[in-house]
Design an enzyme around this catalytic site. Structure first.
Site, PDB file in Angstrom:
ATOM      1  N   ARG A  24     106.197  75.243  98.740  1.00 48.16           N
ATOM      2  CA  ARG A  24     106.744  74.069  98.026  1.00 48.16           C
ATOM      3  C   ARG A  24     108.255  74.176  97.842  1.00 48.16           C
ATOM      4  O   ARG A  24     108.972  73.187  97.993  1.00 48.16           O
ATOM      5  CB  ARG A  24     106.009  73.896  96.693  1.00 48.16           C
ATOM      6  CG  ARG A  24     104.563  73.466  96.975  1.00 48.16           C
ATOM      7  CD  ARG A  24     103.737  73.228  95.742  1.00 48.16           C
ATOM      8  NE  ARG A  24     102.437  72.696  96.123  1.00 48.16           N
ATOM      9  CZ  ARG A  24     101.429  72.519  95.294  1.00 48.16           C
ATOM     10  NH1 ARG A  24     101.555  72.825  94.024  1.00 48.16           N
ATOM     11  NH2 ARG A  24     100.284  72.015  95.728  1.00 48.16           N
ATOM     12  N   ASP A 102     104.392  98.026 102.333  1.00 48.34           N
ATOM     13  CA  ASP A 102     105.417  98.579 103.226  1.00 48.34           C
ATOM     14  C   ASP A 102     104.957  98.719 104.684  1.00 48.34           C
ATOM     15  O   ASP A 102     105.785  98.668 105.596  1.00 48.34           O
ATOM     16  CB  ASP A 102     106.025  99.875 102.670  1.00 48.34           C
ATOM     17  CG  ASP A 102     104.987 100.886 102.252  1.00 48.34           C
ATOM     18  OD1 ASP A 102     103.796 100.672 102.537  1.00 48.34           O
ATOM     19  OD2 ASP A 102     105.377 101.900 101.631  1.00 48.34           O
ATOM     20  N   ILE A 126      98.011  95.954  95.632  1.00 41.96           N
ATOM     21  CA  ILE A 126      97.448  96.441  94.364  1.00 41.96           C
ATOM     22  C   ILE A 126      97.926  97.864  94.079  1.00 41.96           C
ATOM     23  O   ILE A 126      97.803  98.352  92.966  1.00 41.96           O
ATOM     24  CB  ILE A 126      95.894  96.392  94.362  1.00 41.96           C
ATOM     25  CG1 ILE A 126      95.317  97.329  95.426  1.00 41.96           C
ATOM     26  CG2 ILE A 126      95.389  94.980  94.491  1.00 41.96           C
ATOM     27  CD1 ILE A 126      93.848  97.667  95.182  1.00 41.96           C
ATOM     28  N   ASP A 127      98.476  98.547  95.105  1.00 43.31           N
ATOM     29  CA  ASP A 127      98.860  99.959  94.945  1.00 43.31           C
ATOM     30  C   ASP A 127     100.181 100.145  94.189  1.00 43.31           C
ATOM     31  O   ASP A 127     100.458 101.241  93.715  1.00 43.31           O
ATOM     32  CB  ASP A 127      98.993 100.624  96.323  1.00 43.31           C
ATOM     33  CG  ASP A 127      97.723 100.514  97.144  1.00 43.31           C
ATOM     34  OD1 ASP A 127      96.636 100.411  96.530  1.00 43.31           O
ATOM     35  OD2 ASP A 127      97.805 100.525  98.383  1.00 43.31           O
ATOM     36  N   GLY A 185      92.618 104.498  78.143  1.00 41.30           N
ATOM     37  CA  GLY A 185      92.474 105.653  77.250  1.00 41.30           C
ATOM     38  C   GLY A 185      91.742 106.804  77.908  1.00 41.30           C
ATOM     39  O   GLY A 185      91.034 107.569  77.227  1.00 41.30           O
ATOM     40  N   GLU A 222      92.136 107.644  94.689  1.00 39.86           N
ATOM     41  CA  GLU A 222      91.441 107.896  95.968  1.00 39.86           C
ATOM     42  C   GLU A 222      92.219 108.851  96.877  1.00 39.86           C
ATOM     43  O   GLU A 222      91.630 109.579  97.672  1.00 39.86           O
ATOM     44  CB  GLU A 222      91.157 106.585  96.707  1.00 39.86           C
ATOM     45  CG  GLU A 222      92.416 105.823  97.130  1.00 39.86           C
ATOM     46  CD  GLU A 222      92.129 104.601  98.002  1.00 39.86           C
ATOM     47  OE1 GLU A 222      90.991 104.426  98.451  1.00 39.86           O
ATOM     48  OE2 GLU A 222      93.079 103.822  98.214  1.00 39.86           O
TER      49      GLU A 222
END
Ligand code: F6P
Length: 318
Positions: A24, A102, A126-127, A185, A222
């Site tokens: 837009r 990246d 998300i990393d 926590g 992970e």
């Protein structure tokens, strides 16, 4: 000015919000936006269509990417690059806007070197592992998703007086794990950036027991390897029950949080401003409270550092 938008690599909640705003804003500037579908595979195979204001309607709240994505090894080959170049030429694209991590930016660099096209990158992952930006689009949503899941697991951990080792994503880094730990926590955070000792974890678990804390959450990035194997080692050394829960791909999906949507929209605005100013090969970044930009080379050559004190704080207050 013709601009091709592409979302190669792992999807992240907020990519659609970014595309919506970028398309837009582009049209407002008098530019012509195009969508390149299925990541670099679609660029190689000429899966391209023009976009208008309505084609990005109703997507601000949707996870995933309407442009779809793929992991594409072919873009690293001379043949793949040639085919990509032909697609860019066929549609006479002046700019390629890459929304991703990246790995996607490195692909964009190769394409720019081969074809001369100008590239603007927008960090979305998300990393949160892109050097030069404090935050990537989708990170906040993934943290919230993982925290919500851990809050639920905490209930059963407490009821059964169990230890849970919870695997979160993050590829080779612990940025997601650290944020999730602080917000949920968690008693322990295991990340690839820092060494940990099974003995020390067991000693602490023992202290917790003596102090009356009978359950515990270990957030496991992970990138640290085999979660089940590590859980087995802790179980054997401590004599406590350790259950494993891998949160997996739920962390990548879902409606973007307000924060991810806002960041996505601001990143998009800045990207289009860079195009209007004729800037080439830049990455839009968040630095402190400012949206700014830096060179792709700088982003690809740097290494984002995980803040050790954050992990220490999480552990001290758990
Ligand atoms: O980079 C995002 C990410 O979800 C990582 O956290 C994870 O390691 C990886 O992508 C999974 O990749 P794939 O989609 O190829 O399974």
């Amino acid at each position: 000015m013709k601009i091709g938008f592409i979302t190669p690599g792992g999807d992240a909640p907020g990519m659609n919000a970014c595309l919506r705003a970028a398309v837009r804003e582009s049209i407002t500037h008098g530019f012509e936006p195009f969508g390149i579908y299925r990541g670099y595979a679609g660029l190689i195979e000429d899966d391209v269509a023009s976009l208008d204001k309505r084609s990005v309607g109703g997507i601000i709240s949707r996870g995933g990417t309407i442009l779809r994505s793929s992991r594409c090894e072919e873009i690293k080959t001379p043949g793949g690059l040639r085919a990509a170049q032909q697609t860019l030429k066929k549609h006479a694209l002046d700019y390629l806007v890459v929304i991703g991590g990246d790995g996607s930016f490195a692909g964009a660099c190769r394409i720019s070197d081969a074809s001369g096209i100008a590239v603007i990158c927008i960090p979305a992952s998300i990393d949160n592992d892109v050097f030069g930006t404090d935050e990537t689009i989708g990170f906040d949503t993934a943290v919230n998703t993982a925290v919500e899941a851990i809050d639920k697991i905490r209930d059963t951990a407490t009821s059964f007086e169990r230890i849970f080792l919870i695997e979160v994503m993050g590829r080779k880094h612990g940025f997601l794990a650290a944020a999730v730990s602080l917000a949920s926590g968690a008693e322990f955070t295991l990340v690839p950036e820092f060494r940990y000792s099974i003995k020390a974890i067991c000693r602490k678990l023992d202290q917790h027991r003596k102090a009356g804390k009978l359950s515990g959450i270990i957030v496991f990035a992970e990138g640290c390897g085999d979660a089940r194997a590590v859980a087995g080692l802790i179980e054997n050394a401590s004599g406590l029950q350790v259950r494993v829960s891998a949160l997996g791909y739920i962390q990548r999906g879902g409606d973007p949080s307000a924060r991810s949507r806002i960041l996505a929209t601001q990143f998009a605005e800045h990207a289009v401003k860079l195009i209007a100013a004729g800037k080439r090969n830049r990455v839009v970044v968040l630095s402190g409270c400012r949206i700014t930009d830096t060179s792709i080379e700088k982003v690809l050559s740097g290494k984002k550092k995980l803040d050790r004190p954050l992990l220490d704080l999480a552990s001290r207050v758990a």
